[in-house]
Design an enzyme around this catalytic site. Structure first.
Site, PDB file in Angstrom:
ATOM      1  N   HIS A 241       0.839  -1.192   0.000  1.00 45.06           N
ATOM      2  CA  HIS A 241       0.000   0.000   0.000  1.00 45.06           C
ATOM      3  C   HIS A 241       0.878   1.247   0.000  1.00 45.06           C
ATOM      4  CE1 HIS A 241      -2.844  -3.058   1.402  1.00 45.06           C
ATOM      5  NE2 HIS A 241      -3.748  -2.286   0.838  1.00 45.06           N
TER       6      HIS A 241
ATOM      7  N   TYR B  53       5.626   4.139   0.076  1.00 40.82           N
ATOM      8  CA  TYR B  53       5.226   2.864  -0.516  1.00 40.82           C
ATOM      9  C   TYR B  53       5.681   1.775   0.443  1.00 40.82           C
ATOM     10  CZ  TYR B  53       4.201   5.215  -4.922  1.00 40.82           C
ATOM     11  OH  TYR B  53       3.663   6.020  -5.891  1.00 40.82           O
ATOM     12  N   CYS B  54       4.745   1.157   1.130  1.00 38.40           N
ATOM     13  CA  CYS B  54       5.007   0.119   2.124  1.00 38.40           C
ATOM     14  C   CYS B  54       4.780  -1.221   1.416  1.00 38.40           C
ATOM     15  CB  CYS B  54       4.045   0.319   3.291  1.00 38.40           C
ATOM     16  SG  CYS B  54       4.412  -0.690   4.713  1.00 38.40           S
ATOM     17  N   ILE B  55       5.859  -1.956   1.142  1.00 42.11           N
ATOM     18  CA  ILE B  55       5.839  -3.070   0.201  1.00 42.11           C
ATOM     19  C   ILE B  55       6.282  -4.374   0.868  1.00 42.11           C
ATOM     20  CG2 ILE B  55       6.744  -3.862  -2.021  1.00 42.11           C
ATOM     21  CD1 ILE B  55       5.003  -1.295  -2.200  1.00 42.11           C
TER      22      ILE B  55
END
Length: 145
Positions: A114, A125-127
């Site tokens: 997300h 951007y948390c991936i």
């Protein structure tokens, strides 16, 4: 971070379905194509500081550069932006009784994580590491550097 575990991100009639399913680990498949989330601080790239690029674990499409990676303290790899010319797309995720912006790979529709509006560039951007393949700078072609 993750979407609904019942969501299927790849159509079973997609010609790449069997290849991805046979090549990816159970966790990689679950995160990339079922919208699952790895536990924080357990992914192989959350604490990676090497120079290089991050690609989709499925198609190998370019997604992020290590130049844009930063420590967010969340336990997942965090990036301020996608790589120029990369294969990112977003959509609204209304799972878990909230509204968030989900990040997907445009090339293969893999769930990545997300994006939030609280990073150093205005974006975080948390991936999931399980959706990524890291390629060290020394292994990149001149065009990819």
């Amino acid at each position: 971070m993750g979407g609904s575990a019942s969501t299927q991100y790849i159509n079973t009639s997609d010609p790449r379905y069997d290849e991805y399913k046979s090549r990816l680990t159970h966790q990689q498949w679950g995160v990339a194509f079922k919208g699952e989330t790895e536990r924080p601080f357990t992914g192989k790239y959350y604490n990676n500081h090497a120079e290089g690029v991050y690609k989709s674990i499925a198609s190998g499409a370019l997604l992020f550069s290590s130049k844009d990676k930063f420590e967010s303290g969340t336990g997942w790899p965090s990036f301020g932006k996608g790589i120029e010319g990369g294969s990112l797309k977003t959509k609204t995720d209304r799972s878990h009784f909230m509204s968030r912006t989900e990040v997907l790979c445009e090339e293969d529709n893999a769930h990545l994580g997300h994006v939030f509006n609280d990073g150093p560039t205005g974006k975080r951007y948390c991936i999931n590491s399980a959706s990524l393949q890291f390629v060290p700078k020394s292994d990149l072609s001149e065009e990819e550097r």
